[in-house]
Design a protein around this motif. Sequence first.
Motif, PDB file in Angstrom:
ATOM      1  N   SER A  13       0.814  -1.220   0.000  1.00 49.03           N
ATOM      2  CA  SER A  13       0.000   0.000   0.000  1.00 49.03           C
ATOM      3  C   SER A  13       0.844   1.264   0.000  1.00 49.03           C
ATOM      4  O   SER A  13       0.349   2.342  -0.354  1.00 49.03           O
ATOM      5  N   ARG A  14       2.105   1.151   0.422  1.00 50.85           N
ATOM      6  CA  ARG A  14       2.966   2.348   0.480  1.00 50.85           C
ATOM      7  C   ARG A  14       4.425   1.934   0.647  1.00 50.85           C
ATOM      8  O   ARG A  14       4.745   0.753   0.763  1.00 50.85           O
ATOM      9  N   ILE A  16       8.240   0.945   0.669  1.00 50.89           N
ATOM     10  CA  ILE A  16       9.093   0.047  -0.123  1.00 50.89           C
ATOM     11  C   ILE A  16       8.243  -0.964  -0.896  1.00 50.89           C
ATOM     12  O   ILE A  16       8.523  -1.265  -2.061  1.00 50.89           O
ATOM     13  N   GLY A  34      -2.000  -5.762   1.690  1.00 51.62           N
ATOM     14  CA  GLY A  34      -2.096  -4.649   2.643  1.00 51.62           C
ATOM     15  C   GLY A  34      -3.487  -4.632   3.242  1.00 51.62           C
ATOM     16  O   GLY A  34      -4.323  -5.478   2.919  1.00 51.62           O
ATOM     17  N   ALA A  80       5.712  -5.957   4.269  1.00 52.11           N
ATOM     18  CA  ALA A  80       4.936  -5.470   5.418  1.00 52.11           C
ATOM     19  C   ALA A  80       5.793  -5.538   6.669  1.00 52.11           C
ATOM     20  O   ALA A  80       6.492  -6.521   6.903  1.00 52.11           O
ATOM     21  N   VAL A 102       4.197  -8.943  13.508  1.00 52.49           N
ATOM     22  CA  VAL A 102       4.160  -8.552  12.088  1.00 52.49           C
ATOM     23  C   VAL A 102       5.465  -8.924  11.384  1.00 52.49           C
ATOM     24  O   VAL A 102       5.446  -9.472  10.270  1.00 52.49           O
ATOM     25  N   THR A 178      10.329   6.722   3.747  1.00 55.99           N
ATOM     26  CA  THR A 178       8.941   6.237   3.752  1.00 55.99           C
ATOM     27  C   THR A 178       8.241   6.791   4.988  1.00 55.99           C
ATOM     28  O   THR A 178       8.872   7.395   5.855  1.00 55.99           O
TER      29      THR A 178
HETATM   30  N1  LIG Z   1      11.804   2.788   5.910  1.00 58.22           N
HETATM   31  C1  LIG Z   1      12.983   2.379   6.328  1.00 58.22           C
HETATM   32  O1  LIG Z   1      13.880   3.184   6.670  1.00 58.22           O
HETATM   33  C2  LIG Z   1      13.304   0.908   6.381  1.00 58.22           C
HETATM   34  C3  LIG Z   1      14.644   0.533   6.512  1.00 58.22           C
HETATM   35  C4  LIG Z   1      14.964  -0.817   6.577  1.00 58.22           C
HETATM   36  C5  LIG Z   1      13.979  -1.768   6.497  1.00 58.22           C
HETATM   37  N2  LIG Z   1      12.674  -1.384   6.382  1.00 58.22           N
HETATM   38  C6  LIG Z   1      11.671  -2.445   6.291  1.00 58.22           C
HETATM   39  O2  LIG Z   1      11.039  -2.339   5.027  1.00 58.22           O
HETATM   40  C7  LIG Z   1       9.701  -2.837   5.105  1.00 58.22           C
HETATM   41  C8  LIG Z   1       8.751  -1.784   4.544  1.00 58.22           C
HETATM   42  O3  LIG Z   1       8.872  -0.619   5.333  1.00 58.22           O
HETATM   43  P1  LIG Z   1       8.319   0.808   4.851  1.00 58.22           P
HETATM   44  O4  LIG Z   1       9.314   1.799   5.272  1.00 58.22           O
HETATM   45  O5  LIG Z   1       7.877   0.721   3.447  1.00 58.22           O
HETATM   46  O6  LIG Z   1       7.073   0.930   5.863  1.00 58.22           O
HETATM   47  P2  LIG Z   1       5.685   1.712   5.738  1.00 58.22           P
HETATM   48  O7  LIG Z   1       5.755   2.813   4.763  1.00 58.22           O
HETATM   49  O8  LIG Z   1       5.300   1.996   7.143  1.00 58.22           O
HETATM   50  O9  LIG Z   1       4.720   0.573   5.144  1.00 58.22           O
HETATM   51  C9  LIG Z   1       4.462  -0.563   5.927  1.00 58.22           C
HETATM   52  C10 LIG Z   1       3.604  -1.509   5.141  1.00 58.22           C
HETATM   53  O10 LIG Z   1       3.355  -2.656   5.974  1.00 58.22           O
HETATM   54  C11 LIG Z   1       1.971  -2.943   5.933  1.00 58.22           C
HETATM   55  N3  LIG Z   1       1.541  -3.585   7.178  1.00 58.22           N
HETATM   56  C12 LIG Z   1       1.878  -3.252   8.443  1.00 58.22           C
HETATM   57  N4  LIG Z   1       1.220  -4.024   9.317  1.00 58.22           N
HETATM   58  C13 LIG Z   1       0.437  -4.860   8.579  1.00 58.22           C
HETATM   59  C14 LIG Z   1      -0.480  -5.893   8.903  1.00 58.22           C
HETATM   60  N5  LIG Z   1      -0.763  -6.216  10.177  1.00 58.22           N
HETATM   61  N6  LIG Z   1      -1.104  -6.529   7.890  1.00 58.22           N
HETATM   62  C15 LIG Z   1      -0.868  -6.211   6.610  1.00 58.22           C
HETATM   63  N7  LIG Z   1       0.016  -5.250   6.228  1.00 58.22           N
HETATM   64  C16 LIG Z   1       0.646  -4.586   7.215  1.00 58.22           C
HETATM   65  C17 LIG Z   1       1.317  -1.586   5.758  1.00 58.22           C
HETATM   66  O11 LIG Z   1       0.040  -1.788   5.225  1.00 58.22           O
HETATM   67  P3  LIG Z   1      -1.261  -0.932   5.664  1.00 58.22           P
HETATM   68  O12 LIG Z   1      -1.523   0.035   4.578  1.00 58.22           O
HETATM   69  O13 LIG Z   1      -2.283  -1.975   5.797  1.00 58.22           O
HETATM   70  O14 LIG Z   1      -0.903  -0.254   6.982  1.00 58.22           O
HETATM   71  C18 LIG Z   1       2.261  -0.924   4.770  1.00 58.22           C
HETATM   72  O15 LIG Z   1       1.948  -1.295   3.447  1.00 58.22           O
HETATM   73  C19 LIG Z   1       9.460  -3.156   6.586  1.00 58.22           C
HETATM   74  O16 LIG Z   1       9.627  -4.529   6.780  1.00 58.22           O
HETATM   75  C20 LIG Z   1      10.558  -2.376   7.301  1.00 58.22           C
HETATM   76  O17 LIG Z   1      10.896  -2.972   8.529  1.00 58.22           O
HETATM   77  C21 LIG Z   1      12.312  -0.068   6.300  1.00 58.22           C
END
Ligand SMILES: NC(=O)c1ccc[n+]([C@@H]2O[C@H](COP(=O)([O-])OP(=O)(O)OC[C@H]3O[C@@H](n4cnc5c(N)ncnc54)[C@H](OP(=O)(O)O)[C@@H]3O)[C@@H](O)[C@H]2O)c1
Length: 230
Positions: A13-14, A16, A34, A80, A102, A178
């Motif tokens: 949904s958003r 990465i 999502g 997610a 999660v 993000t």
């Molecule tokens: N951003 C960073 O700096 C960073 C760095 C390293 C690793 N990561 C990892 O990269 C991945 C993506 O992160 P992001 O930054 O893109 O995060 P984000 O923008 O917060 O997006 C999180 C995503 O996870 C989904 N999600 C969360 N809980 C859920 C659930 N219970 N059921 C279904 N979907 C769920 C959300 O969907 P909804 O729309 O349903 O909420 C959303 O699509 C994560 O695993 C994070 O740990 C991120």
Amino acid sequence: MADQPLALVTGASRGIGAAVAHALAPTHRLLLGGRDESALAELAGELPDASPWVVDLTDPAAVEAAVAGIGGLDVLVHSAGVARLGTIEDSPADVWRDNFEVNVVAVVELTRLLLPVLRAAHGHVVLINSGQGLAAREGWGAYAASKFGLRAFADVLRAEEAANGLRVTSVFPGRTDTEMQQAVVAGEGGDYDPEKYLRPDSVAAGVRTAVLASPDAHLTELTLRPRPVR
Ligand SMILES: NC(=O)c1ccc[n+]([C@@H]2O[C@H](COP(=O)([O-])OP(=O)(O)OC[C@H]3O[C@@H](n4cnc5c(N)ncnc54)[C@H](OP(=O)(O)O)[C@@H]3O)[C@@H](O)[C@H]2O)c1
């Protein structure tokens, strides 16, 4: 196109996950995972062959029902995730449970349920881990521990499923621009400068490279860091 491989991307949904969906769209049919149905429908409308796959990954019955509709699958990308941060002193059990629920349990269970179709396709599982899954720092205990756990899961899955021809790739991005990162920086009390962070489409390009690797190749781990700002 019906003859293209099928990929399920969670967290589409958003952030990465949405970028990964865009990166795979030229070569794959897509299921967009999502909870936000309207965001997933909007993204699906931007892509050539994509459908929302709406499920809360922490709801076992809902996940089982949603998986039952998937008759074949070539690529599973777990993006997610949640990041509930805090020192050990400030992180009661529910913070640990939320991160693990999660970031680990939901990933393990979804993968387990999809193993038969992934094996049949000699498929590929990609796990978006984190730099915190390689080296944990203060204030990130529960999140880092969940990502260390995710890394262990990936390593075991890779070993157990090698005989079935599965590829398993752990991707370790540094800070990425993000909504999750915006919340992290707000919690740290800092100014948010997106230029300091990786772009989601840069992480997605890494995922695409792993997925499109030649059939003899297996990119097992991929670490991306933001390039230092000069
Ligand atoms: N951003 C960073 O700096 C960073 C760095 C390293 C690793 N990561 C990892 O990269 C991945 C993506 O992160 P992001 O930054 O893109 O995060 P984000 O923008 O917060 O997006 C999180 C995503 O996870 C989904 N999600 C969360 N809980 C859920 C659930 N219970 N059921 C279904 N979907 C769920 C959300 O969907 P909804 O729309 O349903 O909420 C959303 O699509 C994560 O695993 C994070 O740990 C991120």
